[in-house]
Design a protein around this motif. Structure first.
Motif, PDB file in Angstrom:
ATOM      1  N   GLY A 144     -42.949 -46.798  66.376  1.00 22.72           N
ATOM      2  CA  GLY A 144     -43.729 -47.357  67.454  1.00 22.72           C
ATOM      3  C   GLY A 144     -43.853 -48.815  67.515  1.00 22.72           C
ATOM      4  N   SER A 145     -44.165 -49.544  68.644  1.00 15.61           N
ATOM      5  CA  SER A 145     -44.223 -51.031  68.587  1.00 15.61           C
ATOM      6  C   SER A 145     -42.995 -51.660  67.956  1.00 15.61           C
ATOM      7  CB  SER A 145     -45.549 -51.326  67.831  1.00 15.61           C
ATOM      8  OG  SER A 145     -46.422 -50.812  68.327  1.00 15.61           O
ATOM      9  N   LYS A 146     -41.901 -51.287  68.502  1.00 17.46           N
ATOM     10  CA  LYS A 146     -40.499 -51.731  67.780  1.00 17.46           C
ATOM     11  C   LYS A 146     -40.391 -51.640  66.389  1.00 17.46           C
ATOM     12  CE  LYS A 146     -39.696 -55.035  71.465  1.00 17.46           C
ATOM     13  NZ  LYS A 146     -38.394 -54.576  71.710  1.00 17.46           N
ATOM     14  N   LYS A 147     -40.864 -50.608  65.981  1.00 17.43           N
ATOM     15  CA  LYS A 147     -40.590 -50.252  64.343  1.00 17.43           C
ATOM     16  C   LYS A 147     -40.045 -49.000  64.384  1.00 17.43           C
ATOM     17  CE  LYS A 147     -45.008 -50.887  63.645  1.00 17.43           C
ATOM     18  NZ  LYS A 147     -46.402 -51.006  62.970  1.00 17.43           N
ATOM     19  N   TYR A 148     -39.113 -48.730  63.418  1.00 16.83           N
ATOM     20  CA  TYR A 148     -38.414 -47.731  63.105  1.00 16.83           C
ATOM     21  C   TYR A 148     -38.274 -47.207  61.635  1.00 16.83           C
ATOM     22  CZ  TYR A 148     -37.076 -47.852  67.962  1.00 16.83           C
ATOM     23  OH  TYR A 148     -37.057 -47.642  69.312  1.00 16.83           O
ATOM     24  N   TRP A 149     -38.529 -45.959  61.296  1.00 14.23           N
ATOM     25  CA  TRP A 149     -38.011 -45.532  59.835  1.00 14.23           C
ATOM     26  C   TRP A 149     -36.754 -45.120  59.906  1.00 14.23           C
ATOM     27  CZ3 TRP A 149     -41.811 -46.183  56.291  1.00 14.23           C
ATOM     28  CH2 TRP A 149     -43.213 -46.362  56.893  1.00 14.23           C
ATOM     29  N   PHE A 150     -35.973 -45.808  59.010  1.00 14.79           N
ATOM     30  CA  PHE A 150     -34.435 -45.393  58.560  1.00 14.79           C
ATOM     31  C   PHE A 150     -34.473 -44.706  57.167  1.00 14.79           C
ATOM     32  CE2 PHE A 150     -34.113 -48.389  61.831  1.00 14.79           C
ATOM     33  CZ  PHE A 150     -32.426 -48.177  62.365  1.00 14.79           C
ATOM     34  N   ILE A 151     -33.755 -43.558  57.079  1.00 14.32           N
ATOM     35  CA  ILE A 151     -33.817 -42.616  56.183  1.00 14.32           C
ATOM     36  C   ILE A 151     -32.381 -42.524  55.882  1.00 14.32           C
ATOM     37  CG2 ILE A 151     -34.490 -40.453  54.923  1.00 14.32           C
ATOM     38  CD1 ILE A 151     -36.608 -41.840  56.470  1.00 14.32           C
ATOM     39  N   ASN A 152     -32.273 -42.939  54.436  1.00 19.21           N
ATOM     40  CA  ASN A 152     -30.533 -43.201  53.763  1.00 19.21           C
ATOM     41  C   ASN A 152     -30.674 -42.126  52.588  1.00 19.21           C
ATOM     42  OD1 ASN A 152     -28.153 -43.732  53.288  1.00 19.21           O
ATOM     43  ND2 ASN A 152     -28.549 -45.709  52.563  1.00 19.21           N
ATOM     44  N   HIS A 153     -30.538 -40.825  53.139  1.00 21.42           N
ATOM     45  CA  HIS A 153     -30.221 -39.927  51.837  1.00 21.42           C
ATOM     46  C   HIS A 153     -31.052 -40.104  50.751  1.00 21.42           C
ATOM     47  CE1 HIS A 153     -26.267 -39.044  53.738  1.00 21.42           C
ATOM     48  NE2 HIS A 153     -26.146 -40.300  54.114  1.00 21.42           N
ATOM     49  N   GLY A 154     -32.555 -39.765  51.016  1.00 18.39           N
ATOM     50  CA  GLY A 154     -33.394 -39.777  50.236  1.00 18.39           C
ATOM     51  C   GLY A 154     -34.188 -41.001  50.099  1.00 18.39           C
ATOM     52  N   LYS A 155     -33.645 -42.237  50.620  1.00 15.21           N
ATOM     53  CA  LYS A 155     -34.501 -43.571  50.454  1.00 15.21           C
ATOM     54  C   LYS A 155     -34.835 -44.064  52.026  1.00 15.21           C
ATOM     55  CE  LYS A 155     -31.669 -45.338  46.484  1.00 15.21           C
ATOM     56  NZ  LYS A 155     -30.927 -46.442  46.019  1.00 15.21           N
ATOM     57  N   MET A 156     -35.955 -44.385  52.001  1.00 16.64           N
ATOM     58  CA  MET A 156     -36.581 -44.821  53.142  1.00 16.64           C
ATOM     59  C   MET A 156     -36.966 -46.432  53.334  1.00 16.64           C
ATOM     60  SD  MET A 156     -40.453 -43.019  52.777  1.00 16.64           S
ATOM     61  CE  MET A 156     -40.905 -43.681  54.396  1.00 16.64           C
ATOM     62  N   GLY A 157     -36.862 -46.891  54.549  1.00 17.86           N
ATOM     63  CA  GLY A 157     -37.342 -48.324  54.899  1.00 17.86           C
ATOM     64  C   GLY A 157     -37.860 -48.341  56.119  1.00 17.86           C
ATOM     65  N   LEU A 158     -38.602 -49.101  56.381  1.00 19.62           N
ATOM     66  CA  LEU A 158     -39.377 -49.428  57.610  1.00 19.62           C
ATOM     67  C   LEU A 158     -38.855 -50.733  58.142  1.00 19.62           C
ATOM     68  CD1 LEU A 158     -41.490 -48.618  59.783  1.00 19.62           C
ATOM     69  CD2 LEU A 158     -43.282 -50.052  58.573  1.00 19.62           C
TER      70      LEU A 158
END
Length: 966
Positions: free
Chosen positions: A565-579
């Motif tokens: 939401g609000s130009k934010k996305y969760w990126f999941i890289n093979h078990g690691k996550m970043g906002l």
């Protein structure tokens, strides 16, 4: 529809506001992050009785095996003199560490660059000798107070005074600048100077077994007892604090307490971990072994200024990260299995797991949220739950057995199509939902009442559809885990697939495997291990999304994107996550450090993060869920003030490891011998919250620039040259805030041959050499002068000698010429003499012959007798030895040593042979020799023959030449 969505959004905001309203408040949902330090990490005893922090930020623990220190990176253990247990520890403003044990009090300080212990026991008066444990230590200015059960020992101005009571003492407590202690059976007293004064009490009896006294509202005291719970003392009387917290502490036996951020209190128990309460006595957090602690018995508590709560346990040390943006709920008992999806809906939290769909009341309204979760399995939901999705106020459950609508604790089946992986609105026709299943696509449609119902399964396509998206032209994109990507064209009635296009590496994709589809800001992107790709309709090919890949960095290989939401996305890289926050076109901000503790804890390929509000998210992990409060994280990042990096051990690593200093950042410069010029510098940042810490260093006098940022906290320098160096280091956390630079100065001393004494010796030696050189030079100069003089003299003498030699040669030449003339004269004389002899002999021979012809007067030959006499005279004349002697003398003068050599080489020669040799050397004819020898010519030849044999003359050699060469 929008009104219903707004209604649920308002519900989340209104309901959750009390729990996430302020960054200064401790959250009530789940438990904060608990970092465990087992004894296998700090390598010391199990029990940790006390905790303190010095002015440098280093933590100290009173441990069962001694004093334990921790700087954020390195643990270090220090033994007491008699290996006593350290029961109490305190640090003063000067960085001195005071400890107490059985029969022992003292302090630790920097001595010879090592932390060393100094005992103060000898200062205790002999009559009051220390014979028991020291349980508490407090510092106030220059005063240090030690407390045992028998007395209080006050150390000030290098002297110790002792305070005792009529009964034994319990524990001493400090509140501000005041100290309170319980005297057994006599109640609470205040330590006033060196006296104990009882506290005023006009109400109920004084609490017993007091284990904690903390400042409370309006200057009152909050008193914690072992088994009777909490009391408030207002200066006049004591009153119980009757709250749920009080009941809890009575049941599980309060053991210690500490104040947190002025309006919270943490209490450790003997039987059930610890609790955090507010000033009203409401339980905000309860943390025990089932929620992350290593042990339920809390022996000590310490709250630092960085919102960490440290717990010294009966077995281990734990750090509780208060006010963390991440709060956890774990299923330690395995009640609901592995979580694939989670969501909050209508005051319930739902967990979709591999065992079924579980729910619990989200909040009871009592404020005690830590114990409101009581997850139960929804009937008939057993089996694998893949997806929980909220659409238009209706909760859908994608299940292995089909698709269900969730109403409270009931399931309503709306589709029997197996495996509901994902469900979303159809962009081209919002009146339909499209769902990806095990074997194709299904559509749902709203009925007249607004409820979503299964419509039909789309025909002519039966591939597994894990990810489903629709582009702007209305085409449906489906990714297959192993076959690439499909683009489907639907019939106008949406009942069947009328076109299928398959895309793989022939169309620009990196391969067929693990290509997933997501919508990012209304644009389709395709994830792969090689980065993100976009599709170009005109060329019908895929190209790398270069701008996105560059900005994402390591998350360019992410396998999943979830809208935040609000130009934010969760990126999941093979078990690691970043906002990821999209700031402006072409720029974005990636925060992965906050979530590093969750790396590998989500279910791979089925990661799920649901949005509760604009800043609060529910993250599914394999054994529970995590609440993330973005506003809390933002406020934390703004308020971060990093401490300075500590330079810890300086080690000699030249050949064997040896600690040079334990404190490299103190003021004193360290000198290191040249023979030990390989060192290791260890450093640490005393920042104890969960963060990605990196260091950057620079050795002035050795390096030319700062190093790259690295998590390494040690640096080796080998074979350093002599000179002064300054080691500089700084730290950053989460690739953001940077600390100030810490410096460590040291000098590599010159080798023995370059030391001051050696240089002085060298100077003396050089002076001596110069003096010696001068003397040698003067001596050489004299020698050279003498040599020149001698040379001139020699040249003069040589010249004179040469002159003399020339003169002598001239004389010799003249003499030689004279001698040659003499020799020639003698040779002539010899020849003349020889010729005279020859002539004489010939004459005599002629006379002899003529006499024979003479006749007497009668004409008759002379008488023989007369002839004999005359012949005798002639023969004597011819053989006169005097003639030979004279000849021999003359011959020897002309031919020096001829006869000597001849006799020496041929001793068998007789005189006649010698004569013949002489005549032959003179190259006389045979006739002349016959005359001289008075023999015939034949006799001469015979003698010559015999002589050749005696002289052993070679056949090819002339006899005359042989004798002339002799």
């Amino acid at each position: 529809m929008k009104q219903r969505h707004l209604k649920y959004s308002l519900f989340y905001l209104i309901f959750l506001l009390p729990f996430f309203a302020s960054a200064d408040n401790i959250q009530r949902i789940g438990v904060p992050y608990v970092q465990n330090y087992p004894k296998s990490v700090y390598l010391s005893g199990n029990q940790n009785w006390s905790i303190a922090k010095d002015k440098y930020g280093v933590l100290y623990f009173g441990n069962a095996q001694g004093l334990l220190s921790f700087d954020g990176k390195y643990w270090q253990q220090y033994k007491m003199p008699n290996r006593q247990i350290v029961r109490s520890v305190a640090a003063d403003a000067d960085g001195i560490i005071y400890t107490g044990g059985f029969g022992e009090i003292g302090y630790w300080s920097d001595k010879n660059k090592h932390l060393a212990y100094t005992s103060l026991t000898s200062l205790v008066p002999r009559s009051l000798q220390l014979k028991d444990e020291i349980w508490k230590i407090y510092t106030l200015g220059k005063k240090v107070i030690f407390q045992s059960f028998s007395a209080i020992y006050i150390y000030e101005n290098k002297k110790i005074s002792v305070v005792t009571a009529q009964q034994s003492l319990l524990f001493l407590h400090q509140v501000g600048q005041r100290f309170y202690v319980e005297v057994n059976r006599n109640g609470l007293f205040e330590l006033d100077g060196n006296k104990l004064t009882p506290l005023k009490n006009t109400g109920i009896s004084t609490p017993k077994d007091v284990l904690s006294i903390l400042p409370y509202q309006n200057g009152s005291l909050l008193i914690g007892t072992s088994k009777d719970g909490l009391y408030v003392y207002n200066g006049e009387n004591f009153s119980p604090l009757n709250t749920p917290a009080n009941a809890f502490l009575k049941t599980y036996q309060l053991n210690n307490g500490t104040r947190i951020r002025d309006h919270y209190y943490a209490y450790g128990t003997i039987l059930n971990g610890l609790i955090i309460i507010d000033e009203a006595g409401n339980i905000i957090q309860r943390i025990n072994k089932s929620s992350g602690l290593q042990n339920n018995t809390v022996l000590s508590l310490y709250a630092d200024q960085d919102q960490n709560l440290w717990a010294g346990l009966d077995n281990g040390i734990d750090r509780i990260e208060l006010n963390s943006p991440l709060y956890f709920y774990f299923d330690k008992t395995g009640q609901f299995g592995t979580v694939y999806s989670s969501l909050i809906y209508k005051n319930n939290i739902y967990l979709g797991t591999n065992q079924g769909l579980f729910y619990s009341v989200w909040a009871s309204g009592t404020g005690s949220l830590f114990n409101t979760f009581d997850f139960k399995l929804i009937p008939n939901s057993q089996g694998q739950v893949w997806d929980l999705t909220l659409i238009d106020g209706q909760l859908f459950c994608g299940h292995n057995d089909g698709t269900f609508k969730v109403n409270g604790n009931q399931l309503e089946s709306i589709s029997t199509v197996k495996g509901g992986w994902t469900i979303k609105k159809l962009n081209s026709n919002p009146g339909f939902l499209i769902q990806g299943t095990y074997n194709g696509l299904a559509l749902f449609k709203k009925d007249a009442s607004g409820a979503w119902k299964f419509s039909h399964k789309i025909a002519d396509f039966g591939e597994p559809s894990r990810y489903v998206e629709q582009d702007a032209r209305g085409d449906i994109w489906v990714s297959h885990a192993y076959k690439g990507v499909y683009k489907l064209g639907l019939s106008p009635d949406l009942k069947r697939v009328i076109s299928i296009k398959t895309y793989d590496e022939k169309n620009g994709l990196p391969g067929d495997y693990n290509i997933n589809i997501f919508t990012l800001e209304n644009r389709l992107v395709f994830s792969s291990d090689a980065g993100f790709f976009i599709y170009d309709e005109i060329s019908n090919r895929f190209t790398k999304y270069a701008t996105l890949n560059k900005e994402l960095g390591s998350f360019a290989g992410a396998n999943k994107i979830i809208d935040a939401g609000s130009k934010k996305y969760w990126f999941i890289n093979h078990g690691k996550m970043g906002l990821v926050r999209l700031l402006e076109p072409g720029k974005m901000q990636v925060d992965s450090n906050t979530f590093s503790i969750l790396d590998g804890r989500m279910v791979q390929y089925y990661e799920n993060i649901s949005k509760i509000s604009d800043n609060i998210y529910l993250i599914s992990v394999d054994d529970g869920f995590v609440i993330y409060n973005a506003s809390e994280n933002l406020s934390r990042q703004k308020s971060i003030q990093l401490p300075q990096v500590l330079i810890r051990k300086i080690e000699d690593i030249t050949d064997t490891y040896h600690t040079i200093s334990e404190f490299g950042d103190r003021d004193e410069e360290i000198e290191i011998p040249f023979s030990r010029n390989s060192i290791r510098i260890s450093f640490a940042l005393p920042y104890y919250r969960q963060a990605k810490i990196k260091f950057q260093y620079y050795l002035e006098g050795y390096s030319k620039q700062w190093s790259d940022w690295s998590p390494a906290s040690q640096k080796d320098f080998t074979n350093l040259g002599l000179g002064s160096y300054v080691f500089k280091v700084r730290a950053s956390i989460n690739e953001g805030a940077v600390s100030q630079v810490t410096e460590f100065k040291f000098t590599i001393l010159p080798p023995f041959y370059a030391s001051k004494w050696a240089i002085a010796c060298y100077l003396i030696g050089i002076a001596f050499l110069l003096f010696a050189f001068r003397k040698l030079y003067e001596r050489k100069l004299k020698k050279d002068q003498q040599a020149i003089s001698d040379k001139l003299q020699a040249e003069k003498e040589a010249f004179l000698k040469k002159e003399a030699e020339a003169t002598e040669k001239q004389i010799i030449k003249l003499q030689t010429e004279k001698l040659q003339a003499d020799l020639a004269g003698k040779s002539r004389e010899l020849a003349n003499s020889a010729m005279s002899l020859v002539y004489k002999n010939e004459l005599l021979q002629k006379l002899s012959q003529e006499i024979l012809k003479l006749k007497d007067g009668n004409g008759k030959p002379l008488a023989e007798e007369q002839l004999r006499k005359i012949q005798k005279v002639i023969d004597e004349g011819m053989n006169d030895e005097r003639d030979w002697n004279l000849f021999e003398h003359s011959f020897n003068e002309a031919h020096e040593s001829f006869f000597k050599k001849l006799k020496a080489n041929h001793p068998d020669l007789v005189p006649n042979d010698l004569k013949l040799c002489a005549y032959l050397r003179m190259n006389m004819s045979s006739k002349e020799m016959a005359s001289l020898l008075n023999i015939s010519l034949r006799g001469v030849e015979i003698r010559r023959y015999r002589l050749r044999k005696k002289l052993d003359v070679p056949h090819d050699k002339n006899l005359v030449e042989f004798l002339m060469e002799l």
